[in-house]
Design a protein around this motif. Structure first.
Motif, mmCIF file in Angstrom:
data_model
loop_
_atom_site.group_PDB
_atom_site.id
_atom_site.type_symbol
_atom_site.label_atom_id
_atom_site.label_comp_id
_atom_site.label_asym_id
_atom_site.label_seq_id
_atom_site.Cartn_x
_atom_site.Cartn_y
_atom_site.Cartn_z
ATOM 1 N N SER A 7 68.458 0.339 72.456
ATOM 2 C CA SER A 7 67.452 1.017 73.265
ATOM 3 C C SER A 7 67.421 0.530 74.698
ATOM 4 O O SER A 7 66.369 0.335 75.270
ATOM 5 C CB SER A 7 66.068 0.843 72.632
ATOM 6 N N SER A 9 67.881 1.102 78.746
ATOM 7 C CA SER A 9 67.295 2.203 79.508
ATOM 8 C C SER A 9 68.207 3.404 79.617
ATOM 9 O O SER A 9 67.763 4.500 79.939
ATOM 10 C CB SER A 9 66.907 1.705 80.909
ATOM 11 N N THR A 10 69.512 3.234 79.347
ATOM 12 C CA THR A 10 70.433 4.360 79.470
ATOM 13 C C THR A 10 70.582 5.137 78.171
ATOM 14 O O THR A 10 71.042 6.265 78.179
ATOM 15 C CB THR A 10 71.826 3.865 79.912
ATOM 16 N N SER A 11 70.190 4.521 77.031
ATOM 17 C CA SER A 11 70.453 5.186 75.751
ATOM 18 C C SER A 11 69.202 5.712 75.065
ATOM 19 O O SER A 11 69.299 6.515 74.157
ATOM 20 C CB SER A 11 71.188 4.228 74.802
ATOM 21 N N THR A 12 68.036 5.254 75.470
ATOM 22 C CA THR A 12 66.807 5.702 74.839
ATOM 23 C C THR A 12 65.978 6.487 75.843
ATOM 24 O O THR A 12 65.630 5.978 76.905
ATOM 25 C CB THR A 12 65.981 4.506 74.335
ATOM 26 N N THR A 13 65.675 7.730 75.505
ATOM 27 C CA THR A 13 64.887 8.560 76.406
ATOM 28 C C THR A 13 63.425 8.537 75.998
ATOM 29 O O THR A 13 63.080 8.213 74.861
ATOM 30 C CB THR A 13 65.382 10.015 76.388
ATOM 31 N N THR A 14 62.578 8.904 76.933
ATOM 32 C CA THR A 14 61.145 8.969 76.641
ATOM 33 C C THR A 14 60.872 9.982 75.541
ATOM 34 O O THR A 14 60.009 9.773 74.682
ATOM 35 C CB THR A 14 60.361 9.341 77.911
ATOM 36 N N GLU A 15 61.624 11.082 75.553
ATOM 37 C CA GLU A 15 61.433 12.113 74.534
ATOM 38 C C GLU A 15 61.757 11.578 73.142
ATOM 39 O O GLU A 15 61.053 11.878 72.165
ATOM 40 C CB GLU A 15 62.310 13.334 74.843
ATOM 41 N N GLN A 16 62.819 10.770 73.037
ATOM 42 C CA GLN A 16 63.175 10.186 71.746
ATOM 43 C C GLN A 16 62.076 9.234 71.255
ATOM 44 O O GLN A 16 61.719 9.234 70.074
ATOM 45 C CB GLN A 16 64.493 9.425 71.862
ATOM 46 N N TYR A 95 60.976 -2.818 75.538
ATOM 47 C CA TYR A 95 60.046 -1.890 74.902
ATOM 48 C C TYR A 95 59.204 -2.645 73.867
ATOM 49 O O TYR A 95 59.739 -3.413 73.058
ATOM 50 C CB TYR A 95 60.788 -0.756 74.203
ATOM 51 N N LYS A 123 56.913 0.077 78.292
ATOM 52 C CA LYS A 123 58.199 -0.267 78.886
ATOM 53 C C LYS A 123 57.947 -1.274 79.990
ATOM 54 O O LYS A 123 57.188 -1.023 80.916
ATOM 55 C CB LYS A 123 58.899 0.968 79.457
ATOM 56 N N LYS A 147 54.785 13.424 82.031
ATOM 57 C CA LYS A 147 54.960 14.658 81.268
ATOM 58 C C LYS A 147 53.639 15.349 80.948
ATOM 59 O O LYS A 147 53.599 16.544 80.685
ATOM 60 C CB LYS A 147 55.694 14.361 79.948
#
Length: 321
Positions: A7, A9-16, A95, A123, A147
């Motif tokens: 996780s 910052s490049t692989s985990t998105t807020t949407e996920q 996180y 975060k 969002k």
């Protein structure tokens, strides 16, 4: 070897993360609902340094947090967890999940559907996702920084609310949550400044504030990190303002300095007025009716009733002669 759920910052998105937060809320619901309005053992936790020393906990609280922690460890083992019932691990992680399985346990054990499951994702110590889930009423608020906020998947109306403190409706869970002295004095001033103070909604007060259902401001104290982290993205995502009593952001790093004192407002104008009371330097006494004048008013009222009673007594005695 890289974990498939790494996780950074490049692989985990807020949407996920928001999707996963919903999964946590779903899992907690399945645990909590079977205990609703059923006989349940209540254990008392005692914390004598708090204004209200006794805090109840049930098996529903414990099992709901257990399942959420299990899911987090399985999906994101490198994430931190900060829970009300079972403490914290890895709080220095990028996180951190902050969990309150049942905020408002007193409401839960007395059959009042104003409790909620609170789930926050932080975060770098800042709340970016928050869920308030009321499983009995089937209502779920989800706030995501940048969002907005939704109620059951539909965007809530952007807040405007009351424009003046004197016309506002203010909530607090209980007037007994404020320590004697600065906290109780400032809260008393707030009560004297708003149209009407209201009590007893726990986290639900922040939810109805976010939805613009009529609550304009919430003022509370003595809160744990798990009591307020999830509320911040919900309130702010709806266009509201939520800070500590100093006007500072509510974060993991600021928790000790914030002292569990929070204020949520439907707009900037109300927040500015509230901060003029809550944020001012305390001089050791309230500008509103203080304890001495309060006692004095009680004595005066008692003397009046005593005089009336004596008068009635004389009249009754005279009539019997």
């Amino acid at each position: 070897m890289n974990n498939q759920h790494d996780s950074d910052s490049t692989s985990t998105t807020t949407e996920q993360l928001a999707t996963f937060a919903n999964e946590l809320a779903d899992a907690a619901r399945k645990i909590i609902l079977p205990y609703w309005r059923q006989p349940i053992e209540v254990i008392s936790k005692m914390e004598h340094d708090r204004p209200i020393a006794e805090s109840p906990v049930t098996i529903a609280d414990q099992k709901a947090e257990e399942i959420m922690r299990k899911l987090i460890e399985e999906r994101y083992p490198e994430h931190g967890i900060y829970g009300e019932e079972f403490g914290s691990v890895r709080t220095d992680a990028e996180y951190v999940w902050v969990l309150d399985p049942i905020d408002g346990t007193k409401s839960f054990i007395t059959g009042k559907p104003l409790f909620g499951t609170l789930i926050a994702c932080l975060k770098n110590g800042i709340p970016i996702i928050g869920i308030i889930d009321q499983c009995v009423l089937n209502e779920r608020w989800l706030g995501i920084v940048g969002k907005g906020t939704t109620l059951n998947g539909k965007p809530v109306t952007k807040l405007a609310g009351c424009s003046e403190l004197k016309e506002s409706m203010m909530y607090a869970t209980t007037p007994h949550m404020f320590h004697p002295g600065e906290e109780s004095d400032k809260f008393e001033q707030m009560c004297n400044s708003v149209k009407r103070p209201l009590y007893g909604a726990d986290c639900y007060a922040y939810a109805i504030l976010a939805s613009g259902f009529g609550a304009d401001i919430v003022v509370e104290a003595d809160l744990g990190l798990y009591d307020y982290c999830a509320l911040v993205p919900v309130v702010e995502g709806a266009g509201g303002v939520m800070t500590d009593w100093r006007g500072e952001r509510l974060t993991l790093g600021n928790h000790e300095a914030s002292m569990g004192r929070v204020v949520a407002c439907s707009n900037e104008g109300l927040h500015k007025e509230a901060m003029a009371i809550l944020g001012k330097k305390w001089s050791g006494g309230s500008s509103s009716k203080g304890p001495s004048s309060f006692v004095s008013s009680i004595l005066k009222e008692g003397i009046w009733y005593l005089a009336v009673g004596i008068g009635i007594g004389f009249a009754v005695a005279k009539s019997k002669k």
